[in-house]
Design a protein around this motif. Structure first.
Motif, PDB file in Angstrom:
ATOM      1  N   LEU A 204       0.978  -1.092  -0.036  1.00  0.00           N
ATOM      2  CA  LEU A 204       0.123  -0.054   0.002  1.00  0.00           C
ATOM      3  C   LEU A 204       0.981   1.371   0.033  1.00  0.00           C
ATOM      4  O   LEU A 204       1.673   1.453   0.901  1.00  0.00           O
ATOM      5  CB  LEU A 204      -0.937   0.067   1.295  1.00  0.00           C
ATOM      6  CG  LEU A 204      -1.789   1.302   1.388  1.00  0.00           C
ATOM      7  CD1 LEU A 204      -2.770   1.467   0.307  1.00  0.00           C
ATOM      8  CD2 LEU A 204      -2.564   1.204   2.656  1.00  0.00           C
ATOM      9  N   HIS A 205       0.516   2.157  -0.911  1.00  0.00           N
ATOM     10  CA  HIS A 205       1.431   3.469  -1.079  1.00  0.00           C
ATOM     11  C   HIS A 205       0.176   4.635  -0.949  1.00  0.00           C
ATOM     12  O   HIS A 205      -0.610   4.590  -1.669  1.00  0.00           O
ATOM     13  CB  HIS A 205       1.819   3.496  -2.451  1.00  0.00           C
ATOM     14  CG  HIS A 205       2.884   2.364  -2.873  1.00  0.00           C
ATOM     15  ND1 HIS A 205       4.371   2.320  -2.475  1.00  0.00           N
ATOM     16  CD2 HIS A 205       2.658   1.378  -3.679  1.00  0.00           C
ATOM     17  CE1 HIS A 205       4.777   1.264  -2.951  1.00  0.00           C
ATOM     18  NE2 HIS A 205       3.763   0.459  -3.960  1.00  0.00           N
ATOM     19  N   GLU A 206       0.764   5.486   0.200  1.00  0.00           N
ATOM     20  CA  GLU A 206      -0.042   6.370   0.656  1.00  0.00           C
ATOM     21  C   GLU A 206      -0.012   7.673  -0.554  1.00  0.00           C
ATOM     22  O   GLU A 206       1.238   7.773  -0.793  1.00  0.00           O
ATOM     23  CB  GLU A 206       0.212   6.936   1.897  1.00  0.00           C
ATOM     24  CG  GLU A 206      -0.400   5.870   3.143  1.00  0.00           C
ATOM     25  CD  GLU A 206      -0.192   6.377   4.376  1.00  0.00           C
ATOM     26  OE1 GLU A 206       0.492   7.603   4.661  1.00  0.00           O
ATOM     27  OE2 GLU A 206      -0.399   5.761   5.446  1.00  0.00           O
ATOM     28  N   VAL A 207      -0.965   8.571  -0.715  1.00  0.00           N
ATOM     29  CA  VAL A 207      -0.515   9.522  -1.394  1.00  0.00           C
ATOM     30  C   VAL A 207      -1.043  10.897  -1.082  1.00  0.00           C
ATOM     31  O   VAL A 207      -1.967  10.930  -0.257  1.00  0.00           O
ATOM     32  CB  VAL A 207      -1.578   9.365  -3.040  1.00  0.00           C
ATOM     33  CG1 VAL A 207      -1.063   8.208  -3.843  1.00  0.00           C
ATOM     34  CG2 VAL A 207      -3.095   9.150  -2.475  1.00  0.00           C
ATOM     35  N   ASP A 208      -0.236  12.091  -1.360  1.00  0.00           N
ATOM     36  CA  ASP A 208      -0.577  13.288  -0.701  1.00  0.00           C
ATOM     37  C   ASP A 208      -0.966  14.095  -1.650  1.00  0.00           C
ATOM     38  O   ASP A 208      -1.534  15.382  -1.385  1.00  0.00           O
ATOM     39  CB  ASP A 208       0.673  13.857  -0.101  1.00  0.00           C
ATOM     40  CG  ASP A 208       1.190  12.919   1.078  1.00  0.00           C
ATOM     41  OD1 ASP A 208       0.239  12.633   1.910  1.00  0.00           O
ATOM     42  OD2 ASP A 208       2.354  12.667   1.393  1.00  0.00           O
ATOM     43  N   GLU A 209      -0.989  13.840  -3.122  1.00  0.00           N
ATOM     44  CA  GLU A 209      -1.147  14.583  -4.101  1.00  0.00           C
ATOM     45  C   GLU A 209      -1.704  13.893  -5.267  1.00  0.00           C
ATOM     46  O   GLU A 209      -1.720  12.559  -5.311  1.00  0.00           O
ATOM     47  CB  GLU A 209      -0.245  15.720  -4.675  1.00  0.00           C
ATOM     48  CG  GLU A 209       1.173  14.847  -4.927  1.00  0.00           C
ATOM     49  CD  GLU A 209       2.252  15.841  -5.435  1.00  0.00           C
ATOM     50  OE1 GLU A 209       2.244  17.042  -4.842  1.00  0.00           O
ATOM     51  OE2 GLU A 209       3.258  15.244  -5.841  1.00  0.00           O
ATOM     52  N   GLY A 210      -2.383  14.344  -6.051  1.00  0.00           N
ATOM     53  CA  GLY A 210      -2.981  13.617  -7.449  1.00  0.00           C
ATOM     54  C   GLY A 210      -4.344  13.396  -7.121  1.00  0.00           C
ATOM     55  O   GLY A 210      -5.065  13.411  -6.115  1.00  0.00           O
ATOM     56  N   THR A 211      -4.777  12.702  -8.287  1.00  0.00           N
ATOM     57  CA  THR A 211      -6.409  12.330  -8.349  1.00  0.00           C
ATOM     58  C   THR A 211      -6.552  10.863  -8.399  1.00  0.00           C
ATOM     59  O   THR A 211      -5.547  10.086  -9.272  1.00  0.00           O
ATOM     60  CB  THR A 211      -7.370  13.017  -9.429  1.00  0.00           C
ATOM     61  OG1 THR A 211      -6.830  12.798 -10.704  1.00  0.00           O
ATOM     62  CG2 THR A 211      -7.168  14.480  -9.165  1.00  0.00           C
ATOM     63  N   PRO A 212      -7.755  10.236  -8.058  1.00  0.00           N
ATOM     64  CA  PRO A 212      -7.656   8.579  -7.910  1.00  0.00           C
ATOM     65  C   PRO A 212      -7.942   8.271  -9.604  1.00  0.00           C
ATOM     66  O   PRO A 212      -9.077   8.033  -9.731  1.00  0.00           O
ATOM     67  CB  PRO A 212      -8.687   8.423  -7.183  1.00  0.00           C
ATOM     68  CG  PRO A 212      -9.648   9.573  -7.153  1.00  0.00           C
ATOM     69  CD  PRO A 212      -8.677  10.771  -7.378  1.00  0.00           C
ATOM     70  N   GLN A 213      -6.978   8.131 -10.289  1.00  0.00           N
ATOM     71  CA  GLN A 213      -7.004   7.646 -11.862  1.00  0.00           C
ATOM     72  C   GLN A 213      -7.813   6.489 -11.778  1.00  0.00           C
ATOM     73  O   GLN A 213      -7.407   5.512 -11.196  1.00  0.00           O
ATOM     74  CB  GLN A 213      -5.724   7.709 -12.514  1.00  0.00           C
ATOM     75  CG  GLN A 213      -5.265   8.998 -12.692  1.00  0.00           C
ATOM     76  CD  GLN A 213      -4.026   9.028 -13.793  1.00  0.00           C
ATOM     77  OE1 GLN A 213      -4.184   8.732 -14.814  1.00  0.00           O
ATOM     78  NE2 GLN A 213      -2.787   9.374 -12.993  1.00  0.00           N
ATOM     79  N   GLY A 214      -8.616   6.134 -12.885  1.00  0.00           N
ATOM     80  CA  GLY A 214      -9.167   4.907 -13.155  1.00  0.00           C
ATOM     81  C   GLY A 214     -10.917   4.920 -12.824  1.00  0.00           C
ATOM     82  O   GLY A 214     -11.457   4.274 -13.294  1.00  0.00           O
ATOM     83  N   GLY A 215     -11.046   5.625 -11.523  1.00  0.00           N
ATOM     84  CA  GLY A 215     -12.578   6.092 -11.328  1.00  0.00           C
ATOM     85  C   GLY A 215     -13.206   7.206 -12.077  1.00  0.00           C
ATOM     86  O   GLY A 215     -12.318   7.961 -12.708  1.00  0.00           O
ATOM     87  N   VAL A 216     -14.309   7.135 -12.247  1.00  0.00           N
ATOM     88  CA  VAL A 216     -15.166   8.314 -12.729  1.00  0.00           C
ATOM     89  C   VAL A 216     -14.941   9.461 -12.309  1.00  0.00           C
ATOM     90  O   VAL A 216     -15.396  10.551 -12.690  1.00  0.00           O
ATOM     91  CB  VAL A 216     -16.723   7.914 -12.930  1.00  0.00           C
ATOM     92  CG1 VAL A 216     -16.800   6.664 -14.104  1.00  0.00           C
ATOM     93  CG2 VAL A 216     -17.524   7.856 -11.598  1.00  0.00           C
ATOM     94  N   ILE A 217     -14.721   9.558 -10.998  1.00  0.00           N
ATOM     95  CA  ILE A 217     -14.352  10.791 -10.157  1.00  0.00           C
ATOM     96  C   ILE A 217     -13.448  11.512 -10.638  1.00  0.00           C
ATOM     97  O   ILE A 217     -13.355  12.837 -10.413  1.00  0.00           O
ATOM     98  CB  ILE A 217     -14.302  10.603  -8.598  1.00  0.00           C
ATOM     99  CG1 ILE A 217     -14.858  12.048  -7.773  1.00  0.00           C
ATOM    100  CG2 ILE A 217     -13.040  10.182  -8.057  1.00  0.00           C
ATOM    101  CD1 ILE A 217     -16.197  12.446  -7.966  1.00  0.00           C
ATOM    102  N   SER A 218     -12.394  11.154 -11.003  1.00  0.00           N
ATOM    103  CA  SER A 218     -11.146  11.552 -11.264  1.00  0.00           C
ATOM    104  C   SER A 218     -11.267  12.701 -12.538  1.00  0.00           C
ATOM    105  O   SER A 218     -10.878  13.844 -12.365  1.00  0.00           O
ATOM    106  CB  SER A 218      -9.994  10.568 -11.767  1.00  0.00           C
ATOM    107  OG  SER A 218      -8.793  11.257 -12.286  1.00  0.00           O
TER     108      SER A 218
END
Length: 440
Positions: A204-218
């Motif tokens: 598991l890699h935590e993220v502090d920036e960016g959008t969740p690519q792959g989902g429709v919300i991105s």
């Protein structure tokens, strides 16, 4: 009340009150709304980290949805990490990371997008085409062509945002969303998606920036962000200060700006890095470039004066000046070299992987792939590149069919030609999209 009726009501309020904030949206997330979100999921979408597919989730749909609604409203919903996969990028030497959310997370994202879309569709400008209802890349290409011709564009600024989806500033995004949406449940859900993290190779890699690519919300979040950072700024602050005509065409994070005057173009080029830097974004120094682009400099894709480039790439096409059948100067398109190479490399890899499939099954899949290529690249004026692709695919298929047998060369060109003509013909290139006006 149906989902569509509710969306129309939200859109009406958003359109009539462009400065209003929506503080109570989550009550629309009821059983009917969530069922509609479920039915909009692609049935063959890949499973996430939990391995569950859409059909599995639907076996106890009402029970699953009621439990999901309760967790969302109470704040107990936990956004799971996305499963990261890598797809080829550019010439295939690099890859682009894509996240695959779980089915339940896709469902919730879809439900929230169904709430946000009626609001922001009232705000988004005509220059934006990516991931919006009833808009497409081909409409962006058509608009680019028409505006370039009508506005006597002489300079084009092609811009590349460096790692946009990986570096989007969460705090800035929340601030921008807060201008329109203050519903605590919805904002909390967005925050959870931004912090969900990525699962890759079991870690598991935590993220502090960016959008969740792959989902429709991105795509929705990126459009909201770039509407504020770019579209609205260009329309309200930049264009009124220019001396000549100019226009912006944006598809997701890919955009070009056309200018009538060189001084306007250079002023905007100078200020763009500062504008994007204010929001935590950087422009790619070598991929962002200003191109002289007018009929007086026309040549074969880069054959301008002094060796300067007179063409630019956008949405998979190289745009350049040429002549129509009537001899008039006209902007033309052809498949970008990198896209053509990548498509053929992908096709060759598929043929190698499926070398021992029955020939008829290969043929069925090849037809689908060819029609998919024509469906995007089949535009007026691109016949030569389509023929190149068609001929290259034939050569690749002949090559790999030859490797099915221990006796190399058993599939001669003559025998292969008979196979194509009489038994398994491949679809010939065809124009699917006519993007030139009748006068061209």
């Amino acid at each position: 009340m149906s989902v569509l009726t509710t969306q129309l009501r939200i859109a009406k309020v958003a359109g009539e009150r462009p400065e209003a904030c929506f503080t109570a949206l989550n009550h629309y997330l009821d059983m009917d709304w969530m069922k509609e979100a479920y039915h909009r999921l692609r049935r063959k979408s890949a499973p996430g980290v939990d391995g569950q597919d859409v059909a599995d989730y639907g076996e106890n749909l009402e029970g699953n949805l009621q439990d999901l609604i309760d967790r969302i409203k109470s704040g107990r919903y936990v956004a799971p990490p996305v499963r990261r996969v890598h797809i080829p990028k550019g010439d295939g030497k690099e890859t682009r990371p894509i996240g695959v959310p779980t089915v339940e997370d896709k469902l919730v994202q879809r439900a929230v997008v169904m709430l946000l879309e009626p609001i922001y569709e009232q705000d988004f400008l005509d220059c934006s085409y990516g991931f919006r209802p009833y808009r497409s890349a081909h409409q962006a290409l058509e608009s680019l062509w028409k505006q370039s011709m009508d506005n006597k564009v002489k300079w084009v600024l092609g811009v590349d945002i460096k790692s946009f989806f990986d570096t989007l500033d969460h705090a800035k995004l929340r601030e921008i969303i807060g201008h329109r949406v203050k519903d605590g449940v919805i904002r909390r859900m967005i925050g959870k998606w931004l912090k969900a993290g990525v699962m890759e190779h079991g870690l598991l890699h935590e993220v502090d920036e960016g959008t969740p690519q792959g989902g429709v919300i991105s795509p929705m979040l990126s459009n909201i962000f770039l509407h504020e950072v770019l579209d609205k700024w260009f329309a309200e602050s930049v264009k009124p200060r220019l001396h000549g005509r100019a226009f912006l065409i944006r598809y997701a994070d890919d955009f070009v700006i056309g200018f009538e005057r060189e001084d306007d173009a250079r002023r905007v080029l100078a200020v763009l890095p500062k504008r994007f830097g204010k929001y935590g974004l950087n422009l790619h120094p070598t991929k962002t470039r200003l191109v002289p682009f007018s009929s007086s400099r026309k040549g074969v894709c880069g054959g301008g004066q002094g060796g300067e480039s007179t063409s630019f790439d956008f949405l998979g096409f190289t745009h350049y000046w040429g002549k129509s059948r009537q001899g008039r100067a006209v902007i033309k398109r052809k498949t970008a070299h990198k896209r053509l190479s990548r498509s053929l490399k992908s096709m060759g890899q598929w043929m190698r992987k499926h070398l021992h499939w029955p020939i008829r099954e290969q043929w069925v899949k090849l037809k689908q792939k060819l029609m998919g290529h024509y469906g995007y690249y089949g535009i007026t004026g691109n016949a030569e590149c389509l023929e190149q692709y068609y001929d290259a695919v034939k050569r690749l298929w002949h090559k790999w069919l030859n490797r099915r047998s221990r006796q190399r060369g058993s599939m001669s060109w003559e025998r292969f030609g008979i196979l194509l003509r009489e038994h398994l013909p491949l679809p010939r290139p065809r124009v699917v999209h006519s993007i030139y006006s009748a006068k061209a």
